[in-house]
Scaffold this motif. Structure first.
Motif, short mmCIF file in Angstrom:
data_model
loop_
_atom_site.label_atom_id
_atom_site.label_comp_id
_atom_site.label_asym_id
_atom_site.label_seq_id
_atom_site.Cartn_x
_atom_site.Cartn_y
_atom_site.Cartn_z
N UNK A 95 0.82 -1.28 -0.06
CA UNK A 95 0.05 0.02 -0.01
C UNK A 95 0.87 1.36 -0.21
N UNK A 96 0.33 2.26 -0.82
CA UNK A 96 1.45 3.46 -0.97
C UNK A 96 2.50 3.40 -1.91
N UNK A 97 2.68 2.14 -2.46
CA UNK A 97 3.89 1.86 -3.23
C UNK A 97 3.50 1.34 -4.53
N UNK A 98 4.19 0.59 -5.12
CA UNK A 98 3.95 -0.33 -6.16
C UNK A 98 3.17 -1.47 -5.76
N UNK A 99 2.20 -1.77 -6.85
CA UNK A 99 1.19 -2.75 -6.69
C UNK A 99 0.61 -3.26 -7.90
N UNK A 100 -0.30 -4.28 -7.73
CA UNK A 100 -0.98 -4.75 -8.94
C UNK A 100 -2.27 -4.17 -8.87
#
Length: 159
Positions: A101-106
């Motif tokens: 959360x708050x960063x890279x994600x799918x």
């Protein structure tokens, strides 16, 4: 390079790992997935979060994600409060890729159904060098964020 891809075509074992079976050399990635989850979606989009750990001596790249939940799944990164889609994420040798959360994600767009807390969503991670890895994302509360919770209560890797 074709040899590395052909070594583990035998399918996915109960542990979420990819690469050659037990004979990883210094020049191959050795990937495992842990901490996977999806917050319960509130609209027609959903996020997926997990950590890919590479114990091998070669880097790899997460190139795409597929799932029955959506035909439109992207890799997104957040930098300077802005989210943008990227083509891939690097996984360094002897390092890790954290999707959180708050960063890279799918990012799952136009989801076909709304999974509820307690459900599980099947996904498959696709890499440049390693074989695909099937992962089960447990659906958690919409506000779930392991980074802000007591690590002693965190569920270890799902097998």
């Amino acid at each position: 390079m074709a040899l590395a891809g052909a070594l583990a075509l035998g399918g996915c074992s109960s542990g979420a790992s990819a690469g050659s079976s037990g004979s990883a050399s210094a020049d191959e990635p050795e990937l495992t997935v842990s901490g996977a989850f999806m917050p319960q979606p509130v609209g027609d989009m959903a996020g997926g979060f997990l950590t890919v750990t590479n114990k091998g001596g070669a880097a790899d790249t997460l190139t795409s994600v597929t799932s029955p939940l959506s035909d439109d799944i992207g890799l997104h990164e957040s930098k300077n409060q802005k989210m943008r889609q990227v083509a891939s994420f690097g996984i360094p040798a002897n390092g890790e890729l954290k999707l959180e959360r708050g960063g890279s994600h799918i990012m799952f767009m136009n989801i076909k159904r709304k999974p509820k807390q307690g459900d599980t969503v099947e996904i498959e991670l696709h890499f440049r060098k390693s074989d695909p890895v099937k992962v089960r994302l447990p659906v958690e509360a919409a506000t779930h964020n392991p980074a802000t919770e007591d690590p002693a209560t965190e569920d270890p890797a799902h097998h």
